[in-house]
Each structure stands twice: as structure tokens, then as C-alpha cells.
Design an enzyme around this catalytic site. Structure first.
Site, PDB file in Angstrom:
ATOM      1  N   CYS A 236       0.817  -1.222   0.000  1.00 46.55           N
ATOM      2  CA  CYS A 236       0.000   0.000   0.000  1.00 46.55           C
ATOM      3  C   CYS A 236       0.850   1.270   0.000  1.00 46.55           C
ATOM      4  CB  CYS A 236      -0.905   0.018   1.214  1.00 46.55           C
ATOM      5  SG  CYS A 236      -1.796  -1.495   1.530  1.00 46.55           S
TER       6      CYS A 236
ATOM      7  N   ARG B 228       4.061   0.156  -6.266  1.00 43.44           N
ATOM      8  CA  ARG B 228       3.961  -0.652  -5.049  1.00 43.44           C
ATOM      9  C   ARG B 228       2.856  -1.698  -5.140  1.00 43.44           C
ATOM     10  NH1 ARG B 228       6.556   1.705  -0.559  1.00 43.44           N
ATOM     11  NH2 ARG B 228       5.077   0.785   0.884  1.00 43.44           N
TER      12      ARG B 228
ATOM     13  N   TRP C  78      -3.568  -2.370  -1.123  1.00 39.57           N
ATOM     14  CA  TRP C  78      -3.359  -3.737  -1.600  1.00 39.57           C
ATOM     15  C   TRP C  78      -4.036  -4.648  -0.584  1.00 39.57           C
ATOM     16  CZ3 TRP C  78      -0.484  -8.264  -0.293  1.00 39.57           C
ATOM     17  CH2 TRP C  78      -0.267  -9.154  -1.360  1.00 39.57           C
TER      18      TRP C  78
ATOM     19  N   ASN D 164      -0.856   1.444   6.372  1.00 39.47           N
ATOM     20  CA  ASN D 164      -0.085   0.347   5.784  1.00 39.47           C
ATOM     21  C   ASN D 164       0.270  -0.620   6.894  1.00 39.47           C
ATOM     22  OD1 ASN D 164      -0.156   1.726   3.408  1.00 39.47           O
ATOM     23  ND2 ASN D 164       2.022   2.204   3.326  1.00 39.47           N
ATOM     24  N   GLY D 165       0.236  -1.908   6.601  1.00 41.90           N
ATOM     25  CA  GLY D 165       0.584  -2.898   7.610  1.00 41.90           C
ATOM     26  C   GLY D 165      -0.609  -3.758   7.972  1.00 41.90           C
TER      27      GLY D 165
ATOM     28  N   GLU E 183      16.655 -16.703 -11.233  1.00 42.03           N
ATOM     29  CA  GLU E 183      16.255 -15.310 -11.460  1.00 42.03           C
ATOM     30  C   GLU E 183      15.581 -15.129 -12.816  1.00 42.03           C
ATOM     31  OE1 GLU E 183      15.802 -11.137 -11.004  1.00 42.03           O
ATOM     32  OE2 GLU E 183      15.876 -12.858  -9.654  1.00 42.03           O
TER      33      GLU E 183
ATOM     34  N   LYS F 112      11.749 -13.770 -13.283  1.00 39.80           N
ATOM     35  CA  LYS F 112      11.381 -12.606 -14.090  1.00 39.80           C
ATOM     36  C   LYS F 112      10.262 -12.955 -15.075  1.00 39.80           C
ATOM     37  CE  LYS F 112      13.595  -9.461 -12.323  1.00 39.80           C
ATOM     38  NZ  LYS F 112      13.211 -10.179 -11.106  1.00 39.80           N
TER      39      LYS F 112
ATOM     40  N   GLU G  65       6.888 -13.513 -13.076  1.00 36.54           N
ATOM     41  CA  GLU G  65       6.228 -12.408 -12.396  1.00 36.54           C
ATOM     42  C   GLU G  65       5.671 -11.352 -13.342  1.00 36.54           C
ATOM     43  OE1 GLU G  65       8.853 -10.589  -9.583  1.00 36.54           O
ATOM     44  OE2 GLU G  65      10.505 -10.398 -10.994  1.00 36.54           O
TER      45      GLU G  65
ATOM     46  N   HIS H 190      16.952 -35.656 -12.543  1.00 34.61           N
ATOM     47  CA  HIS H 190      16.229 -36.095 -11.345  1.00 34.61           C
ATOM     48  C   HIS H 190      14.800 -35.557 -11.318  1.00 34.61           C
ATOM     49  CE1 HIS H 190      19.778 -37.927  -9.655  1.00 34.61           C
ATOM     50  NE2 HIS H 190      20.456 -36.817  -9.861  1.00 34.61           N
TER      51      HIS H 190
ATOM     52  N   LYS I  25       5.725  -4.063  -4.497  1.00 35.42           N
ATOM     53  CA  LYS I  25       7.148  -3.913  -4.198  1.00 35.42           C
ATOM     54  C   LYS I  25       7.339  -3.647  -2.720  1.00 35.42           C
ATOM     55  CE  LYS I  25      11.108  -1.964  -6.613  1.00 35.42           C
ATOM     56  NZ  LYS I  25      11.367  -3.138  -7.418  1.00 35.42           N
TER      57      LYS I  25
END
Length: 605
Positions: free
Chosen positions: A2, A27, A74, A100-101, A483, A487, A490, A506, A605
């Protein structure tokens, strides 16, 4: 997640608040809202969806005033909706709060407030704060706020406004979410991240845990939640406003990919003396004597920063000869890690505010371990609480998918590895000269790799309709397989997995067929012959191979359908170069799939 912004001054607050909110869109959010005070009247507008939806509402139902708060949400408690969007109000509509939180004890608080006659309109934990403030209202507004906040359990950042004290904003912070106060002459701003403020000021105050700030026409006054006054000097943010703009690029992510040569150069500036093979890290704040006592290193991070830490494991073990373990922050803090004064804990976070990583830092301190932070934001919580810090100097990273933060984190870990190697005597001055010379040549090598952009765009055209990808790497390049897959996942929403190439037999080998593109990191290093064997295994099962290889490697071109050549550099620095085409490939595939590159769904983010 948020975003919070607030303003008090002489201008119309609404356009300023909307502009600041837009600078926090990276964000991630699902609704937005704004509350403004005018002539003692408090009005709120809220809308599910993007900020553009809120702007449309404001055109139909305009607001004006010189003091206001705004928010992008969010969802955590309660689905995305107009009713769950912030700001939230008390029963009488006399105050509004953005948050926020997470308030962990909100259910028990809500039950008690309902029994006392309070009527709730949302499903959020945040609304509890508004009703608590109403319950504790008395003539001293600050005391009322402190009494209400003393009932809360959890991590929160709050901005509060009331018509009872119409020329004042109160901000409070406890736990992870950051709050930054911007000082712009007779105007004051509040935001949950620095980019929201850069257009208006670079002079900021950082609110720390357990503190409350009172913003009024008289200025800013900071105190602890238990009443002790706090004196704090402002700091100057080195980023400029242009750094947080797209600068002609279609997306922040692409701009930030192209900023990597400059970001790496900034990370190195003033920190290496090639003539003597010396690394200069004045903010490390750990003496050579203290570092010689270290017997073990634990690297703790999340997501892309964790992948950088996995590269760092190779760098540190190779150059300092210390054993290194790499941990995921969210796991580390909830088990019982074995630490102590001889274990150096290295925490990595782009923002310096990652809650799980901050929790890991506190766990390390609780067990007596020295903590070194690698982060990008000066004055962030992690940077302040760590014993030492290496700033990556990457500048603001707006795109949710991390790019330049990742490569500069690797560079910072390389610097640390050389520094420790010199202190511990595991590398000589002559060896360090060679290592630092290789490092100094990295920015032009990255610029050269960026010229492969057209090739990545062409590959994207061929592969964007596929639904599964496999990424393979060995040794120091295995983290790049992770990585690269992250990418792609996401930002394009394509399923992708990264694997150590030796583990392919395996399990993952069962997935390979004509519909499974396989991206292979195949530089000519100590693992080269092994990786060629893995490529043959993929080809034998009709898999399509996309290879990243060393410039001049003619052999690999005979074994794969697609090859991208990277400038030759030290084996230890190849991961930085490999990251660039992987970022570009994911970016172009996401664009072709019409995905929201800078704000991927469900991510923040």
C-alpha cells in the site's frame, strides 16, 4: 505494498496528492482513496481499481482543501471494493485514517468496539483504528492518538486527520512499513516511499519505529509514542525527480534495465583503488579486527535479493574462504537459527524495508551476531538498524520486477568478498588488483550486452505463446536460472522453473518436449563441458535450447537453435552480464502478452 501520501500547505491538496499517489503505483494496489479538509469539513472519495478511476470520480464529485491524505490499498483484510478502500472514518465522520501494515488483534478490538456501540462499514483491520481514535477522543488530540495506538498489536504506518484539529496531520509508525516526511519550505509532505516526494523536495525526515510526527503550519514535531521528544536532522536524498520518471521509455522496467551500466558505475564510484587492490567501504562500520573474528556468514534475503545472495555465496566462499549459508528471510526468522558473535549476518533488501528481512536482522542482533546490510535506500529501517551498510546506489527502482537492484547487489557482494579476502589474507594485493580491474570494466560490458535487445525482442516474438519454460545453470550461474525464471513468471505469467542443470535428470527432464523452451546459461567456465552434456540431453528429447554463451564460442552455435553471446569477463562476474538478456527476454515476452509490466497482478514492491 500500500501507498500513503499526505499534504499540508497553501496549495490545493487534491492534485498534489493524486500526483504523489501515481508515483507510488509501482507498489501494487487494487483501490485508491483521498480525504481532504476544507473550512472545517472533512470529505472522502474512494474507488476500487486504478488511480484513474479515482480521478474520474473526483471529476464528478470534486474536492478541494489545503490539507489531505490519500492511499492506494493492496487488499489483506477484505476484498477489493469501494467500501474497503482507504481512508476509513469513525462513526461520526470526524476523522479519517490511512494505514499500511496489519493490525493483528483487530478482531478482538472490533468486537469490543461493537459492544460499545460502534458501527463498522468495512471488512478491514484499518477501520478499527478510526473507531479507537473516536473512543479515546479528548481535548489533547496527541494523547488520544497515543492511547489508541497503545491498544494495537502488529506493524503499522498511519496518517490521521480530524476536523477536531483541522490544521494538523499526525503520522505514526510501529514495525516495518516506512514513513518519510518531506520538507518543502512552508509545505509538508508525508509518503510511504521517497519517489512520491522527489518532484517536490529532496529534504526528508525518516520516521522511526515507535515514533509519532505532528505536522502543522508551525512545522514538524517528532515524539515517541510514550511521550519523549525526538530531535532529528533532515537528510538530503541524492536521487533527482527525473530519476523517478520514465524518460521516454514505454515502461519503468525497460528504463531500469538500461540504467544498469550507470547504476553499477555508481555502486563502484569511490570504492575501489585498483593500484593497491583495496576496497574502500567507509559505511561498513565493522573494523578489520572485528571481521577477522568472523568464522561464518549467513546471507538472508527474499525473492530477487535471495538470488543475489546465492551468487554472493560463490563470491564470498571463493575469495574469503569463509563458509556461507543463504537463507530465505521468511523462513529464517521463524525457526531457531544458530548464530552468535562469530557469524556475520548479511541482509539484502532493495528498499531496506522488507518486513521479513528486518525481522531476520532483529533475530540476528538478539543472538549477538553483527549485521551488515546491502540495500539501496539511504536511511531505510534496515540500513539504520544494521551495524554496517553497503549502499548499492542504484537510484529509485519503480518497476515491481527488480532489475538494476539485482545486478548492483551482486556488485556490492563482490566488493565485500574482495574486502574480506584482503583482510583475511586469502587473496593477495596482486590478486585483488586483477579482481578490481575486472570489476571496473563491467559497466562497458553491460552496455555491450544491452545491444542484444533487438535479438531478445526477436526471440520473444517466437516464444511468447509458450506456456512453460525451463531455465538451467551450473555453479555460480545456477542462481541466474532461478532469477530468469522468476522474471518471466512475475511479469508475463508464464510458468517457468529454474534448476541446477545437474539435477535435470532427477525429474525435470520428464517435462522436456517440443513445447518446452529451455534457457541454458552456458559460458565457457569450469562447468562448460558439463553444461554441453545437459544441452545434448535436452536436444535428444526435442527440446528447443536458448543459450547464453561466451563471445567467440563457435562450438555452442552448432548445438543449439538460439544463442546470445556475452562479452568475456571474469567467471565471477558472468552472472551480472547474464542477467541482462534474461531481463530483456522476460520484458519483451510480457509486452507481447499485453501484461502490465510495471505493476504485475497480485504483486507489490
Amino acid at each position: 505494498m500500500c501507498g500513503i501520501v499526505s499534504y499540508i500547505g497553501k496549495q490545493d491538496a487534491v492534485p498534489l496528492l493524486i500526483d504523489c499517489l501515481k508515483r507510488l503505483e509501482y507498489r501494487g494496489y487494487d483501490s485508491a482513496g483521498i480525504g481532504v479538509m476544507h473550512n472545517g469539513s472533512l470529505e472522502v472519495r474512494r474507488s476500487v481499481g486504478k488511480i484513474a478511476d479515482l480521478e474520474h470520480l473526483l471529476r464528478r464529485q470534486p474536492l478541494q482543501g489545503h490539507i489531505g491524505i490519500a492511499h492506494t490499498r493492496w487488499a489483506t483484510h477484505g476484498k477489493p471494493s469501494d467500501g474497503n478502500a482507504h481512508p476509513h472514518s469513525d462513526c461520526s465522520g470526524s476523522l479519517v485514517v490511512v494505514h499500511n501494515g496489519i493490525i493483528e488483534n483487530y478482531l478482538s478490538l472490533k468486537s469490543g468496539l461493537q459492544a460499545a456501540g460502534h458501527r463498522f462499514r468495512s471488512e478491514t483491520d484499518t477501520e478499527v483504528v478510526a473507531h479507537l481514535l473516536e473512543e479515546y477522543w479528548e481535548e489533547d488530540w496527541e494523547t488520544a492518538v497515543c492511547r489508541a495506538l497503545s491498544r494495537l498489536k502488529g506493524a503499522y504506518a498511519l496518517s490521521i486527520m480530524t476536523r477536531w484539529v483541522p490544521d494538523t496531520l499526525i503520522a505514526a509508525r510501529n514495525g516495518g512499513p516506512p514513513l518519510i516526511i518531506g520538507l518543502a519550505g512552508d509545505e509538508l509532505f508525508l509518503a510511504s516511499d521517497i519517489p512520491a516526494l522527489l518532484k517536490h523536495t529532496r529534504d526528508v525526515l525518516i520516521l522511526e519505529d515507535g515514533e509519532m510526527a505532528v505536522l502543522s503550519p508551525e512545522g514538524v514535531r517528532i515524539r515517541t509514542l510514550d511521550g519523549r521528544p525526538v530531535q532529528r536532522q533532515s537528510i538530503q536524498v541524492e536521487w533527482d525527480a527525473e530519476a523517478a520518471e520514465k524518460g521516454g521509455y514505454p515502461h519503468f522496467m525497460l528504463k531500469e534495465i538500461y540504467e544498469q551500466p550507470r547504476a553499477i558505475a555508481d555502486t563502484l564510484r569511490g570504492r575501489i583503488d585498483i593500484d593497491t587492490g583495496t576496497v574502500l567501504l567507509p559505511e561498513l562500520r565493522l573494523t578489520p579486527e572485528e571481521l577477522r573474528c568472523i568464522e561464518r556468514i549467513a546471507i538472508v534475503a527474499c525473492g530477487t535479493s535471495w538470488h543475489a545472495g546465492l551468487v554472493g555465496e560463490h563470491l564470498l566462499e571463493t575469495l574469503s574462504r569463509l563458509p556461507v549459508e543463504v537463507e530465505i528471510s521468511s523462513e529464517f526468522r521463524y525457526r531457531q537459527p544458530l548464530l552468535g558473535e562469530t557469524t556475520l549476518v548479511v541482509v539484502i533488501s532493495q528498499s531496506g524495508e522488507t518486513a521479513d528481512t528486518l525481522g531476520a536482522l532483529k533475530e540476528a542482533h538478539g543472538q549477538g551476531s553483527p549485521v551488515l546490510a546491502i540495500c539501496n535506500v539511504v536511511g531505510s529501517s534496515i540500513a539504520r538498524e544494521a551495524d554496517g551498510v553497503i549502499y548499492t546506489r542504484a537510484g529509485p527502482e519503480i518497476g515491481v520486477a527488480s532489475t538494476k537492484a539485482f545486478t548492483t547487489q551482486i556488485v556490492a557482494l563482490y566488493l565485500l568478498a574482495v574486502h574480506l579476502g584482503r583482510i583475511r589474507g586469502t587473496i593477495s594485493a596482486q590478486q585483488a588488483v586483477v579482481l578490481l580491474k575486472d570489476l571496473s570494466e563491467l559497466p562497458p560490458h553491460v552496455e555491450d550486452v544491452l545491444t542484444r535487445d533487438a535479438q531478445m525482442k526477436e526471440w520473444a516474438q517466437q516464444f511468447y505463446r509458450y506456456t512453460n519454460f525451463l531455465y538451467l545453470g551450473r555453479g555460480i550461474n545456477y542462481p541466474l536460472a532461478l532469477e530468469g525464471a522468476l522474471k518471466l513468471k512475475e511479469i508475463s505469467y508464464i510458468h517457468a522453473e529454474g534448476y541446477p542443470a545437474g539435477e535435470m535428470k532427477h525429474g525435470p527432464i520428464a517435462l522436456i518436449d517440443q513445447q518446452m523452451p529451455v534457457v541454458v546459461l552456458a559460458p565457457q567456465d569450469r562447468w562448460y563441458e558439463k553444461i554441453l552434456g545437459n544441452i545434448e540431453e535436452v536436444r535428444a528429447r526435442d527440446g528447443t535450447v536458448i543459450a547464453l554463451a561466451s563471445a567467440g564460442d563457435e562450438e555452442i552455435a552448432t548445438k543449439v537453435e538460439h544463442v546470445c553471446y556475452l562479452s568475456r569477463t571474469s567467471e565471477l562476474l558472468v552472472p551480472v552480464l547474464s542477467a541482462i538478456p534474461l531481463q530483456l527476454l522476460a520484458y519483451h515476452i510480457a509486452v507481447l502478452r499485453d501484461c502490465d509490466v510495471d505493476q504485475p497482478r497480485n504483486l507489490a514492491k
